[in-house]
Design a protein around this motif. Structure first.
Motif, PDB file in Angstrom:
ATOM      1  N   HIS A 129     -15.495  -7.134  65.003  1.00 23.62           N
ATOM      2  CA  HIS A 129     -15.398  -8.566  65.310  1.00 23.62           C
ATOM      3  C   HIS A 129     -15.803  -9.330  64.040  1.00 23.62           C
ATOM      4  CE1 HIS A 129     -15.384 -11.620  68.808  1.00 23.62           C
ATOM      5  NE2 HIS A 129     -15.524 -12.336  67.717  1.00 23.62           N
ATOM      6  N   TRP A 130     -15.064  -9.052  62.966  1.00 22.68           N
ATOM      7  CA  TRP A 130     -15.072  -9.853  61.727  1.00 22.68           C
ATOM      8  C   TRP A 130     -16.155  -9.534  60.716  1.00 22.68           C
ATOM      9  CZ3 TRP A 130     -14.375 -15.447  64.144  1.00 22.68           C
ATOM     10  CH2 TRP A 130     -13.227 -15.460  64.956  1.00 22.68           C
ATOM     11  N   ASN A 173     -10.926  -7.486  66.985  1.00 25.74           N
ATOM     12  CA  ASN A 173     -10.890  -8.790  67.620  1.00 25.74           C
ATOM     13  C   ASN A 173     -10.133  -9.774  66.734  1.00 25.74           C
ATOM     14  OD1 ASN A 173     -11.924 -10.850  69.635  1.00 25.74           O
ATOM     15  ND2 ASN A 173     -12.613 -11.754  67.704  1.00 25.74           N
ATOM     16  N   GLU A 181      -6.856 -16.521  58.266  1.00 29.72           N
ATOM     17  CA  GLU A 181      -7.897 -17.506  57.912  1.00 29.72           C
ATOM     18  C   GLU A 181      -8.881 -16.953  56.881  1.00 29.72           C
ATOM     19  OE1 GLU A 181      -7.277 -20.309  58.949  1.00 29.72           O
ATOM     20  OE2 GLU A 181      -6.186 -20.104  60.835  1.00 29.72           O
ATOM     21  N   ARG A 188     -12.485 -18.428  57.560  1.00 32.29           N
ATOM     22  CA  ARG A 188     -13.253 -17.266  58.016  1.00 32.29           C
ATOM     23  C   ARG A 188     -13.635 -16.445  56.783  1.00 32.29           C
ATOM     24  NH1 ARG A 188     -14.022 -19.004  63.164  1.00 32.29           N
ATOM     25  NH2 ARG A 188     -12.189 -18.825  64.502  1.00 32.29           N
ATOM     26  N   ASP A 234      -5.553 -13.123  69.403  1.00 36.41           N
ATOM     27  CA  ASP A 234      -5.748 -14.516  69.792  1.00 36.41           C
ATOM     28  C   ASP A 234      -4.399 -15.202  69.823  1.00 36.41           C
ATOM     29  OD1 ASP A 234      -5.977 -14.032  66.924  1.00 36.41           O
ATOM     30  OD2 ASP A 234      -6.287 -16.181  66.683  1.00 36.41           O
ATOM     31  N   GLU A 386     -11.113 -12.904  76.168  1.00 35.29           N
ATOM     32  CA  GLU A 386     -11.882 -14.139  75.942  1.00 35.29           C
ATOM     33  C   GLU A 386     -11.140 -15.336  76.514  1.00 35.29           C
ATOM     34  OE1 GLU A 386     -13.021 -15.017  71.891  1.00 35.29           O
ATOM     35  OE2 GLU A 386     -13.648 -12.950  71.532  1.00 35.29           O
ATOM     36  N   PHE A 444     -20.639 -22.310  73.688  1.00 36.18           N
ATOM     37  CA  PHE A 444     -19.658 -21.695  74.589  1.00 36.18           C
ATOM     38  C   PHE A 444     -20.312 -20.945  75.752  1.00 36.18           C
ATOM     39  CE2 PHE A 444     -16.540 -22.239  71.149  1.00 36.18           C
ATOM     40  CZ  PHE A 444     -15.335 -22.344  71.826  1.00 36.18           C
TER      41      PHE A 444
HETATM   42  C1  GBH Z   1     -12.672 -16.709  69.248  1.00 37.12           C
HETATM   43  O1  GBH Z   1     -12.013 -17.324  68.229  1.00 37.12           O
HETATM   44  C2  GBH Z   1     -13.587 -15.688  68.675  1.00 37.12           C
HETATM   45  O2  GBH Z   1     -13.185 -14.389  69.003  1.00 37.12           O
HETATM   46  C3  GBH Z   1     -15.008 -15.906  69.046  1.00 37.12           C
HETATM   47  O3  GBH Z   1     -15.824 -15.168  68.205  1.00 37.12           O
HETATM   48  C4  GBH Z   1     -15.308 -17.363  69.019  1.00 37.12           C
HETATM   49  O4  GBH Z   1     -16.657 -17.627  69.191  1.00 37.12           O
HETATM   50  C5  GBH Z   1     -14.520 -18.016  70.108  1.00 37.12           C
HETATM   51  O5  GBH Z   1     -13.203 -17.643  70.094  1.00 37.12           O
HETATM   52  C6  GBH Z   1     -14.620 -19.525  70.126  1.00 37.12           C
HETATM   53  O6  GBH Z   1     -14.119 -20.098  68.977  1.00 37.12           O
HETATM   54  O7  GBH Z   1      -7.247 -24.002  62.811  1.00 37.12           O
HETATM   55  O8  GBH Z   1      -8.065 -26.124  63.623  1.00 37.12           O
HETATM   56  O9  GBH Z   1      -6.323 -24.992  64.765  1.00 37.12           O
HETATM   57  C7  GBH Z   1     -11.123 -18.326  68.616  1.00 37.12           C
HETATM   58  C8  GBH Z   1     -10.100 -18.477  67.564  1.00 37.12           C
HETATM   59  C9  GBH Z   1     -10.534 -20.678  66.835  1.00 37.12           C
HETATM   60  C10 GBH Z   1      -8.346 -19.728  66.837  1.00 37.12           C
HETATM   61  C11 GBH Z   1      -9.964 -22.018  66.625  1.00 37.12           C
HETATM   62  C12 GBH Z   1      -7.771 -21.073  66.643  1.00 37.12           C
HETATM   63  C13 GBH Z   1      -8.106 -23.233  65.932  1.00 37.12           C
HETATM   64  C14 GBH Z   1      -8.744 -24.067  64.891  1.00 37.12           C
HETATM   65  N1  GBH Z   1      -9.592 -19.797  67.514  1.00 37.12           N
HETATM   66  N2  GBH Z   1      -8.697 -21.938  65.976  1.00 37.12           N
HETATM   67  S1  GBH Z   1      -7.517 -24.838  63.956  1.00 37.12           S
END
Ligand code: GBH
Length: 490
Positions: A129-130, A173, A181, A188, A234, A386, A444
């Motif tokens: 997970h990253w 993940n 990203e 990230r 995702d 998730e 969250f």
């Molecule tokens: C997940 O990521 C992760 O797995 C988790 O660790 C995290 O805490 C959780 O969700 C909540 O974020 O580029 O402005 O459009 C979610 C991944 C994050 C992907 C937001 C799309 C959109 C931001 N998403 N992202 S933007």
């Protein structure tokens, strides 16, 4: 109409898995304790103070390294069947390689697994997970082809130590977050920003690593231990901005070139990257004077090696976007965004109020996405690994209660009306945690964490009650109204 349908009277099947998710970086803390080495997230945060919204870091986080028994107690309070957590590669293998296996790292996860099993809670392990060991990033991380073997060696250590007790494995993940990203962009770790090239190299190696871990599991460990292995992708839902055929094409292209970038090689009947992505990157690369496409090529043997390497489709889903075709160049040149050439916005009328600005509440998108996956990937068993909502804190989290009710209603429709093969659902997240670049601003959790208290005190929010009720009754609450979005507007 935003709802995923009228209030469903359906129930969640008896064997449907309800769970909660977390990830190591976000909850464990103890970043340098008991032999753990630095991950790329430790490194990024420690060396770039402005990266995190509130200037915080993940050094202590929710201190789950020391408080895991309380975590398991919360899982029990919720009454869920399964707990998804991630294993930190640098905690288990401080050099990144298997020359040093950290006994205290192994012990920590072993204790956590035993604590779960003691109470009949099924562990689900996310293997990545990253948090890559920084020592491997120094060698190029996911752009270095040797990482495929290093990852498989790491996987072997996990299967060896935990395989008899862990029946659900997630190799990666959200690989798109890592590659697009982390390597293409700056959002990230490792924030490499080599767009147009590095995100494709990263994906190429990561898919081979995934397939390698699958084959190791399938050939060696499955017959000993049983169990299932998959990957968590995702995806937003993509809705055409208008009814025009161009916008419909754009929405389709979004899904194919984002989720499909990872899903097509593993879950489609043909394997390999989606043909649209291959064509687009080829064309752009040629125009840009590259001798060969910036998208690496899988050999036919590699296509076959990667195809079909999952027992389930892990889906992380939060929100929806509107898509249209770009009428001019978009994004940096070169980049995945520029290669694909579409424009993504959100409808300003969609409810939100979330601390995460991207998190608009669009339940119908969840239903459509589950349908899309079912239709396009051969009725694959889906586990929603998730889904959740972020706010600025507090136990009276009416918006989160509403979000979960709406999304679970959409899920019931997809199971009963659309016959999507959904076998499980995990709420993100068990508790408030370190939300990456959002630090501790975005919450969250189903449990509130008091990060200022010495014991990182955890308290159930209203949403914890809602969720445990759904899990216990296998249906939506009596008073739920699918047309009611007021929790997001006041
Ligand atoms: C997940 O990521 C992760 O797995 C988790 O660790 C995290 O805490 C959780 O969700 C909540 O974020 O580029 O402005 O459009 C979610 C991944 C994050 C992907 C937001 C799309 C959109 C931001 N998403 N992202 S933007």
């Amino acid at each position: 109409d935003l709802a995923g349908g009228p209030k469903s009277n359906g129930t969640f099947p008896k064997d449907f898995l309800f769970g909660v998710s977390t990830a190591a970086v976000q909850i464990e803390g103890a970043w340098n304790v008991d032999g753990k080495s630095e991950s790329i997230w430790d490194y990024l945060i420690h060396n770039n103070q402005s990266f995190v919204r509130d200037g915080s870091n993940a050094d202590v986080a929710a201190d789950s390294y020391h408080l895991y028994k309380r975590d398991v107690e919360m899982v029990r309070e919720l009454g869920v069947d399964i707990y998804r957590f991630s294993i930190s590669w640098p905690r288990v293998l401080p050099t990144g390689r298997t020359n040093v296996i950290n006994p205290k790292g192994i012990q920590y996860y072993s204790n956590l697994i035993d604590e779960l099993l003691k109470y009949n809670i099924t562990p689900m392990v996310t293997m990545y997970h990253w948090d890559l060991p920084q020592k491997l990033q120094d060698l190029g991380g996911w752009t270095n082809g040797h990482i495929v073997d290093y990852y498989i060696d790491y996987a072997n250590v996990l299967f060896q130590n935990f395989g008899s007790r862990v029946k659900y494995w997630v190799t990666f993940n959200e690989p798109m977050q890592t590659c697009l990203e982390g390597y293409g962009g700056t959002y990230r770790a490792p924030a490499l920003n080599r767009h147009g090239v590095a995100e494709y190299l990263c994906t190429h190696n990561l898919l081979k690593a995934h397939a390698g871990a699958y084959h190791l599991f399938n050939d060696t460990y499955r017959s000993l231990n049983g169990g299932k292995i998959g990957m968590s992708l995702d995806s937003n839902w993509a809705e055409p901005k208008t009814n025009s055929s161009r916008d419909k094409e754009a929405a389709d292209l979004y899904l194919k070139t984002h989720m499909g970038w990872y899903a097509h090689p593993v879950y489609s009947s043909e394997g390999n990257y989606p043909p649209e992505l291959i064509r687009l990157v080829n064309e752009k690369s040629r125009k840009q004077n590259y001798t060969r496409s910036r998208l690496p090529v899988f050999s036919e043997a590699e296509v076959q090696y990667i195809k079909g390497t999952a027992d389930f489709f892990g889906l992380n889903h939060y929100t929806t976007y509107l898509l249209s075709m770009a009428d001019k160049e978009v994004g940096a040149i070169p980049s995945h965004e520029n290669d694909v050439g579409i424009v993504r916005i959100q409808d300003s009328s969609w409810p939100s109020r979330s601390s995460s600005s991207w998190l608009k509440v669009v339940p119908f998108g969840f239903r459509r996405l589950l349908n899309y996956i079912t239709k396009n990937y051969n009725n694959v068993p889906i586990i929603v690994t998730e889904n959740g909502y972020a706010d600025f804190s507090g136990v009276a989290d009416h918006a989160r209660v509403s979000y979960y009710s709406h999304y679970l209603n959409a899920l019931l429709h997809s199971i009963h009306e659309d016959h999507a093969n959904v076998q499980g659902y995990f709420a993100w997240s068990l508790m408030d945690n370190f939300e990456w670049d959002d630090g501790y601003v975005s919450r969250f959790g189903l449990y509130l964490v008091d990060f200022d208290s010495p014991n990182k005190t955890r308290s159930p929010k209203y949403s914890a009650k809602l969720y445990s009720g759904v899990v216990a009754t296998r249906r939506l609450p009596e008073n739920y109204d699918p047309e009611d979005f007021t929790a997001f507007s006041s």
